[in-house]
Design an enzyme around this catalytic site. Structure first.
Site, PDB file in Angstrom:
ATOM      1  N   GLY A   1      17.673 -21.167  64.695  1.00 41.12           N
ATOM      2  CA  GLY A   1      16.955 -21.853  65.771  1.00 41.12           C
ATOM      3  C   GLY A   1      17.764 -21.947  67.051  1.00 41.12           C
TER       4      GLY A   1
ATOM      5  N   HIS B   1      17.948 -13.632  70.149  1.00 43.69           N
ATOM      6  CA  HIS B   1      17.001 -13.705  69.030  1.00 43.69           C
ATOM      7  C   HIS B   1      15.722 -12.954  69.400  1.00 43.69           C
ATOM      8  CE1 HIS B   1      19.241 -17.675  68.459  1.00 43.69           C
ATOM      9  NE2 HIS B   1      19.464 -17.063  67.313  1.00 43.69           N
TER      10      HIS B   1
ATOM     11  N   LYS C   1      26.234  -8.984  67.595  1.00 43.80           N
ATOM     12  CA  LYS C   1      27.103 -10.031  68.140  1.00 43.80           C
ATOM     13  C   LYS C   1      27.886 -10.690  66.995  1.00 43.80           C
ATOM     14  CE  LYS C   1      27.598 -14.348  69.644  1.00 43.80           C
ATOM     15  NZ  LYS C   1      27.218 -15.497  68.876  1.00 43.80           N
TER      16      LYS C   1
ATOM     17  N   GLY D   1      21.910  -9.193  64.484  1.00 43.54           N
ATOM     18  CA  GLY D   1      22.567  -8.855  65.743  1.00 43.54           C
ATOM     19  C   GLY D   1      24.011  -8.406  65.545  1.00 43.54           C
TER      20      GLY D   1
ATOM     21  N   GLN E   1      29.247 -10.581  60.082  1.00 43.27           N
ATOM     22  CA  GLN E   1      28.098 -11.040  59.291  1.00 43.27           C
ATOM     23  C   GLN E   1      27.181  -9.867  58.956  1.00 43.27           C
ATOM     24  OE1 GLN E   1      25.688 -14.743  60.031  1.00 43.27           O
ATOM     25  NE2 GLN E   1      24.405 -13.362  61.188  1.00 43.27           N
TER      26      GLN E   1
ATOM     27  N   SER F   1      24.250 -17.030  73.108  1.00 43.69           N
ATOM     28  CA  SER F   1      24.538 -17.720  71.856  1.00 43.69           C
ATOM     29  C   SER F   1      23.966 -19.131  71.941  1.00 43.69           C
ATOM     30  CB  SER F   1      26.060 -17.794  71.654  1.00 43.69           C
ATOM     31  OG  SER F   1      26.375 -18.793  70.697  1.00 43.69           O
TER      32      SER F   1
HETATM   33  P1  PAJ Z   1      21.861 -17.357  64.470  1.00 48.02           P
HETATM   34  O1  PAJ Z   1      23.199 -17.628  65.057  1.00 48.02           O
HETATM   35  O2  PAJ Z   1      20.703 -18.195  64.889  1.00 48.02           O
HETATM   36  O3  PAJ Z   1      21.530 -15.835  64.774  1.00 48.02           O
HETATM   37  C1  PAJ Z   1      20.374 -15.243  64.253  1.00 48.02           C
HETATM   38  C2  PAJ Z   1      20.442 -13.748  64.525  1.00 48.02           C
HETATM   39  O4  PAJ Z   1      20.436 -13.513  65.925  1.00 48.02           O
HETATM   40  C3  PAJ Z   1      21.730 -13.108  63.966  1.00 48.02           C
HETATM   41  O5  PAJ Z   1      21.425 -11.852  63.388  1.00 48.02           O
HETATM   42  C4  PAJ Z   1      22.571 -12.946  65.213  1.00 48.02           C
HETATM   43  O6  PAJ Z   1      23.516 -11.899  65.130  1.00 48.02           O
HETATM   44  C5  PAJ Z   1      21.512 -12.645  66.252  1.00 48.02           C
HETATM   45  N1  PAJ Z   1      22.015 -12.912  67.615  1.00 48.02           N
HETATM   46  C6  PAJ Z   1      22.584 -14.064  68.070  1.00 48.02           C
HETATM   47  N2  PAJ Z   1      22.973 -13.918  69.362  1.00 48.02           N
HETATM   48  C7  PAJ Z   1      22.658 -12.655  69.717  1.00 48.02           C
HETATM   49  C8  PAJ Z   1      22.795 -11.887  70.923  1.00 48.02           C
HETATM   50  N3  PAJ Z   1      23.365 -12.390  72.015  1.00 48.02           N
HETATM   51  N4  PAJ Z   1      22.340 -10.606  70.935  1.00 48.02           N
HETATM   52  C9  PAJ Z   1      21.767 -10.076  69.821  1.00 48.02           C
HETATM   53  N5  PAJ Z   1      21.592 -10.744  68.658  1.00 48.02           N
HETATM   54  C10 PAJ Z   1      22.036 -12.015  68.608  1.00 48.02           C
HETATM   55  O7  PAJ Z   1      23.377 -15.747  62.474  1.00 48.02           O
HETATM   56  C11 PAJ Z   1      22.782 -16.736  62.076  1.00 48.02           C
HETATM   57  O8  PAJ Z   1      21.935 -17.477  62.869  1.00 48.02           O
HETATM   58  C12 PAJ Z   1      22.912 -17.259  60.650  1.00 48.02           C
HETATM   59  O9  PAJ Z   1      24.191 -16.960  60.182  1.00 48.02           O
HETATM   60  C13 PAJ Z   1      21.829 -16.682  59.684  1.00 48.02           C
HETATM   61  C14 PAJ Z   1      21.906 -15.150  59.589  1.00 48.02           C
HETATM   62  C15 PAJ Z   1      20.424 -17.120  60.129  1.00 48.02           C
HETATM   63  C16 PAJ Z   1      22.069 -17.236  58.262  1.00 48.02           C
HETATM   64  O10 PAJ Z   1      22.045 -18.623  58.249  1.00 48.02           O
END
Ligand code: PAJ
Length: 273
Positions: free
Chosen positions: A22, A28, A140, A138, A144, A176
């Site tokens: 979220g 996202h 980023k 992602g 992970q 982020s």
């Molecule tokens: P969250 O930090 O919410 O990120 C969800 C997804 O969005 C992840 O795959 C992350 O790499 C991607 N994402 C975040 N910022 C990004 C950006 N600037 N450019 C491209 N993609 C981006 O990552 C998580 O949540 C958690 O660890 C989760 C996988 C949901 C497990 O709880």
């Protein structure tokens, strides 16, 4: 969630899935938009996963603007949101978890013990709930992404992992959810992180066998960001995530920096000429 997905799959529809915690931003959004393009239906999840936060981390204050998130998902064209309760995802007495080996030995792994085990466990559960054909992650969060790719391979999970490029603000800072913790002045400083990585890329490409000298320069640049604390900067092989001394294969230049109340990570994939 499973009933919705089974019904869709029975009707021959493909399902794309974007797991998130979220506080959604255009990073996202890029994942959701890609899933909408590549699948008949797109599911997203919002779950702030307690298993992946350390005891001194920001689980309690992680931003949860739920209504705004729902509006954004609708705008991007997602079809369904999975928003499970903590009790459902982490039942009392949880005894089965997924342990991660090797890929968590570098970068963020040593600094966040248990973090990737928490991520892997919850992502496996989310995939079991949503039953997608494709899942979008992602770059980023590159470590992970690699750990999830490995999880899917090792456990033969019937899903294709789709890596998606990092979305940045015009100044360079990677989008982020944790950027919310930054003041405007700190955000401007955070742009220097990407600039330092880009400088490192330039040095590495022009002198691929002097990786440690390039790394030292990046380290110096990152340490110069006032009010920040460098946690690590590493050059690792893009597949094994093991440290390398020279740019012979595709590599990842990655760092973690503390700035004010935020812990920021960023990286660049670098290919040898
Ligand atoms: P969250 O930090 O919410 O990120 C969800 C997804 O969005 C992840 O795959 C992350 O790499 C991607 N994402 C975040 N910022 C990004 C950006 N600037 N450019 C491209 N993609 C981006 O990552 C998580 O949540 C958690 O660890 C989760 C996988 C949901 C497990 O709880």
């Amino acid at each position: 969630m499973q009933a919705w997905s089974r019904n869709a799959l029975r009707r021959g529809r493909s399902i794309g899935f974007v797991p998130t915690m979220g506080c959604l931003h255009d990073g996202h959004g890029s994942l959701v938009l890609r899933s909408v393009r590549e699948n008949d239906l797109t599911a997203a999840s919002i779950f702030v996963n307690p298993l992946q936060f350390g005891p001194r981390e920001d689980f309690g204050r992680y931003p949860r603007p739920f209504r705004r998130d729902c509006q954004r998902l609708t705008g991007w064209g997602a079809d369904v949101l999975f928003h499970p309760s903590p009790a459902e995802m982490v039942p009392e007495g949880l005894t089965t978890t997924i342990s991660v080996n090797n890929l968590d030995k570098t970068l963020c792994g040593p600094l966040r013990p248990g973090h990737f085990q928490g991520v892997a466990t919850i992502v496996a559960k989310l995939l079991n709930a949503v039953l997608p054909d494709r899942a979008y992650f992602g770059q980023k969060d590159y470590q992970q992404l690699k750990i999830i790719e490995r999880l899917v391979k090792d456990l033969n999970l019937p899903v294709r992992v789709v890596p998606c490029p990092t979305v940045r603000e015009s100044g360079g800072i990677a989008l982020s959810s944790r950027n919310r913790y930054l003041t405007t002045a700190q955000k401007n400083k955070a742009n220097q992180i990407f600039a330092a990585l880009q400088w490192g890329e330039k040095l590495l490409k022009s002198s691929p066998y002097y990786a440690s000298s390039a790394l030292n320069t990046v380290k110096k640049l990152l340490k110069q960001i006032s009010g920040s604390r460098l946690e690590y900067v590493e050059l690792v092989d893009a597949e094994s995530l093991e440290p390398v001394q020279a740019l012979r294969t595709k590599c990842l230049l990655a760092c973690a920096v503390r700035l004010g109340k935020a812990r920021l990570i960023d990286n660049l994939l670098i290919e040898p000429r």
